[in-house]
Each structure stands twice: as C-alpha cells, then as structure tokens.
Design a protein around this motif. Structure first.
Motif, PDB file in Angstrom:
ATOM      1  N   UNK A 102       0.905  -1.247  -0.198  1.00 43.01           N
ATOM      2  CA  UNK A 102       0.130  -0.216   0.325  1.00 43.01           C
ATOM      3  C   UNK A 102       0.894   1.217  -0.068  1.00 43.01           C
ATOM      4  N   UNK A 103       2.038   1.174   0.058  1.00 39.85           N
ATOM      5  CA  UNK A 103       2.979   2.085   0.259  1.00 39.85           C
ATOM      6  C   UNK A 103       3.721   2.321  -1.161  1.00 39.85           C
ATOM      7  N   UNK A 104       3.230   1.603  -2.116  1.00 33.08           N
ATOM      8  CA  UNK A 104       3.997   1.793  -3.585  1.00 33.08           C
ATOM      9  C   UNK A 104       2.972   1.609  -4.634  1.00 33.08           C
ATOM     10  N   UNK A 105       3.178   2.563  -5.686  1.00 34.95           N
ATOM     11  CA  UNK A 105       2.378   2.292  -6.890  1.00 34.95           C
ATOM     12  C   UNK A 105       2.612   1.337  -7.868  1.00 34.95           C
ATOM     13  N   UNK A 106       3.549   0.489  -7.439  1.00 33.25           N
ATOM     14  CA  UNK A 106       4.126  -0.626  -8.465  1.00 33.25           C
ATOM     15  C   UNK A 106       3.081  -1.474  -8.649  1.00 33.25           C
ATOM     16  N   UNK A 107       2.725  -1.636  -9.851  1.00 32.41           N
ATOM     17  CA  UNK A 107       1.758  -2.721 -10.199  1.00 32.41           C
ATOM     18  C   UNK A 107       2.489  -3.934 -11.130  1.00 32.41           C
ATOM     19  N   UNK A 108       2.109  -5.029 -10.829  1.00 30.76           N
ATOM     20  CA  UNK A 108       2.881  -6.284 -11.321  1.00 30.76           C
ATOM     21  C   UNK A 108       1.822  -6.960 -12.005  1.00 30.76           C
ATOM     22  N   UNK A 109       2.541  -8.070 -13.067  1.00 32.81           N
ATOM     23  CA  UNK A 109       1.584  -8.890 -13.743  1.00 32.81           C
ATOM     24  C   UNK A 109       1.936 -10.266 -12.892  1.00 32.81           C
ATOM     25  N   UNK A 110       0.836 -11.051 -12.851  1.00 29.00           N
ATOM     26  CA  UNK A 110       0.916 -12.620 -12.348  1.00 29.00           C
ATOM     27  C   UNK A 110       1.931 -13.402 -13.221  1.00 29.00           C
ATOM     28  N   UNK A 111       3.017 -13.797 -12.706  1.00 24.03           N
ATOM     29  CA  UNK A 111       3.932 -14.604 -13.350  1.00 24.03           C
ATOM     30  C   UNK A 111       3.490 -15.910 -13.792  1.00 24.03           C
ATOM     31  N   UNK A 112       2.801 -16.488 -13.165  1.00 23.60           N
ATOM     32  CA  UNK A 112       2.238 -18.013 -13.378  1.00 23.60           C
ATOM     33  C   UNK A 112       1.501 -17.944 -14.421  1.00 23.60           C
ATOM     34  N   UNK A 113       0.340 -16.770 -14.529  1.00 23.15           N
ATOM     35  CA  UNK A 113      -0.474 -16.800 -15.476  1.00 23.15           C
ATOM     36  C   UNK A 113      -0.133 -16.404 -16.739  1.00 23.15           C
ATOM     37  N   UNK A 114       0.778 -15.342 -16.627  1.00 26.27           N
ATOM     38  CA  UNK A 114       1.479 -15.037 -17.764  1.00 26.27           C
ATOM     39  C   UNK A 114       2.247 -16.132 -18.565  1.00 26.27           C
ATOM     40  N   UNK A 115       2.972 -16.729 -17.872  1.00 29.49           N
ATOM     41  CA  UNK A 115       3.850 -17.952 -18.333  1.00 29.49           C
ATOM     42  C   UNK A 115       3.065 -19.168 -18.688  1.00 29.49           C
ATOM     43  N   UNK A 116       1.794 -19.493 -18.135  1.00 23.09           N
ATOM     44  CA  UNK A 116       1.111 -20.322 -18.620  1.00 23.09           C
ATOM     45  C   UNK A 116       0.448 -19.923 -19.946  1.00 23.09           C
ATOM     46  N   UNK A 117      -0.184 -18.706 -20.132  1.00 27.84           N
ATOM     47  CA  UNK A 117      -0.801 -18.089 -21.334  1.00 27.84           C
ATOM     48  C   UNK A 117       0.198 -18.093 -22.356  1.00 27.84           C
ATOM     49  N   UNK A 118       1.339 -17.948 -22.210  1.00 33.69           N
ATOM     50  CA  UNK A 118       2.482 -17.855 -23.200  1.00 33.69           C
ATOM     51  C   UNK A 118       2.909 -19.438 -23.736  1.00 33.69           C
ATOM     52  N   UNK A 119       2.843 -20.017 -22.706  1.00 35.18           N
ATOM     53  CA  UNK A 119       2.955 -21.499 -22.985  1.00 35.18           C
ATOM     54  C   UNK A 119       2.102 -22.052 -23.958  1.00 35.18           C
ATOM     55  N   UNK A 120       0.819 -21.747 -23.674  1.00 32.18           N
ATOM     56  CA  UNK A 120      -0.510 -22.342 -24.476  1.00 32.18           C
ATOM     57  C   UNK A 120      -0.428 -21.515 -26.017  1.00 32.18           C
ATOM     58  N   UNK A 121      -0.018 -20.236 -25.708  1.00 29.86           N
ATOM     59  CA  UNK A 121      -0.047 -19.455 -27.181  1.00 29.86           C
ATOM     60  C   UNK A 121       0.979 -20.042 -27.988  1.00 29.86           C
TER      61      UNK A 121
END
Length: 245
Positions: A100-119
């Motif tokens: 809550x002390x930072x505005x850094x927004x991240x991607x979910x690593x597992x979901x991104x890599x799973x998507x890219x693997x299928x793609x």
C-alpha cells in the motif's frame, strides 16, 4: 481447511529439515518464496524467526513481472501483433499491487507464463481463464467460509456490488483461533483473488479485483452458487453480471 493445513506433507517435512539445519548451525539464513504465511504460522516451524517481506516496497521488483519484462517476453515471438498480445496480458493478468506504500503494479508470473506456453503451441490466443479449474473454485469456497461462514454473505455482497471491500491487512494468522473478516480477506489477497487498490490509515486497505481474468473467475463462482440453488440464468444476464464486476 484446518485439516488441509495440518496435513503432514512434503512441504512441512521440507521446512522441518530447514529448521533442524538452522538450529544445528548448518545454515544461518534462508530465503523462501511461494508459501502463504498461514502455512508457516500453523506449522510453527520458524515461530517468530521469519520476516515476511512480500509487502516491503524495497522488494516489489522480485514479485511478479513488470511491463518491461512482459514486453521482453513478447519481443521474442515472431509474426505476432505485439501490441494486441500485450493488451490481452495487461487486461487479464496485471493489476496486482503488493504494497500500500507503493504504486508498483505487477503481472501474475504464473498466469502470464501459462498463457504464453499455450499460445506458443499453436500461435493462437488461448482461453484467458485456462488456469482456473475445480481446485481454484473449491479453494475460494473454503477461504470464504472460514469462521463458520459468519462473513460469507457480507464479503460476497461487497465484491459483487462494489468490486471492492475495505479492511485491515494481516500477515500473521492463528488457524486455531477465530477468523475475522479481515483475516479472510487477507488470505484472499495472498491467494491472488483480490489485490490492494488503495492504502488507508494504518494497516487499513481497500481491496479489489485486480483484472478481467479474476473478475470472470468471481463471476463463475457466483454462477456456481446460483446453480447449486437451482437458479438458472440466461446468457444475456450472465454477461451483465460480468460487466458489473
């Protein structure tokens, strides 16, 4: 839930060995990733010795993927509309805020890599919700019903009417004690079902749904509840429910 956490498994045995080596001076420190704090608290292996740094703003670049990292992954793929692919990943797998002390927004690593693997198997856009299965619905159901379902309706109502809920953030849990609503929401956060939308005074936080993929997951969970009660909804109404989230 208690029986699941208390179950003697590879995980608990593994951490017991780490503690034994620590007590015997074989190792002086260890870095652990990918384990929820409630598991360590319940096993009691490290007691007060461990420090949870997952919400420490100094270490946020270690959690999830940044936009630059996702763009670098996409850049290695030939013959693809990179802007379109990035937009799909941004809408469905980003939005996670871990402090809550930072505005850094991240991607979910597992979901991104799973998507890219299928793609990359057929170079076609897969189902963005390909990672959700029966296990996830059961897990969400168990978490929401902690505390003898005392807060079940209230949490669901806030999520579906406001797409957010306000409460205090917890990083320590007593599985044998009474679960409060804030405990449950904090666990939903650690398991990725909500994220930090805004930090308030002290440990108070506005929690919300991070992205379209999780929004659709909550919608599917809601539909399963209705189906269990024999309530049938037409496709147009289903689309309206998902848009409202």
């Amino acid at each position: 839930f208690i029986s699941i956490v208390n179950n003697i498994s590879f995980v608990s045995n593994f951490y017991s060995i780490i503690k034994e080596y620590y007590d015997n001076g074989i190792i002086s420190r260890v870095f652990i990733a990918g384990v929820s704090p409630i598991l360590l608290d319940e096993m009691g292996i490290f007691s007060k010795r461990y420090i949870n740094i997952s919400s420490d703003s100094k270490f946020l670049n270690m959690i999830g993927l940044s936009s630059d990292e996702v763009l670098e992954i996409i850049s290695n793929i030939k013959d693809v509309d990179k802007d379109k692919l990035f937009k799909i990943l941004l809408d469905n797998y980003s939005g996670y805020r871990y402090s809550k002390d930072s505005d850094v927004i991240s991607f979910n690593t597992s979901l991104v890599m799973r998507f890219m693997r299928e793609y990359t198997k057929v170079y076609r856009i897969p189902n963005v919700n390909l990672s959700w299965d029966k296990h996830n619905y059961n897990q969400l159901d168990i978490l929401l019903k902690l505390g003898n379902e005392k807060y079940y309706n209230e949490i669901l109502e806030s999520i579906f009417k406001q797409s957010s809920i306000t409460g205090e953030s917890f990083s320590k849990f007593d599985i044998n004690g009474e679960f409060t609503q804030d405990n449950i929401i904090s666990l939903l956060y650690y398991y990725g079902y909500v994220t930090i939308k805004e930090g308030l005074f002290g440990n108070s936080v506005i929690w919300g749904i991070p992205n379209y993929s999780i929004r659709d997951f909550w919608g599917e969970y809601f539909l399963k509840i209705l189906n269990n009660f024999g309530v049938l909804i037409d496709n147009n109404s289903i689309n309206d429910i998902f848009k409202e989230l």
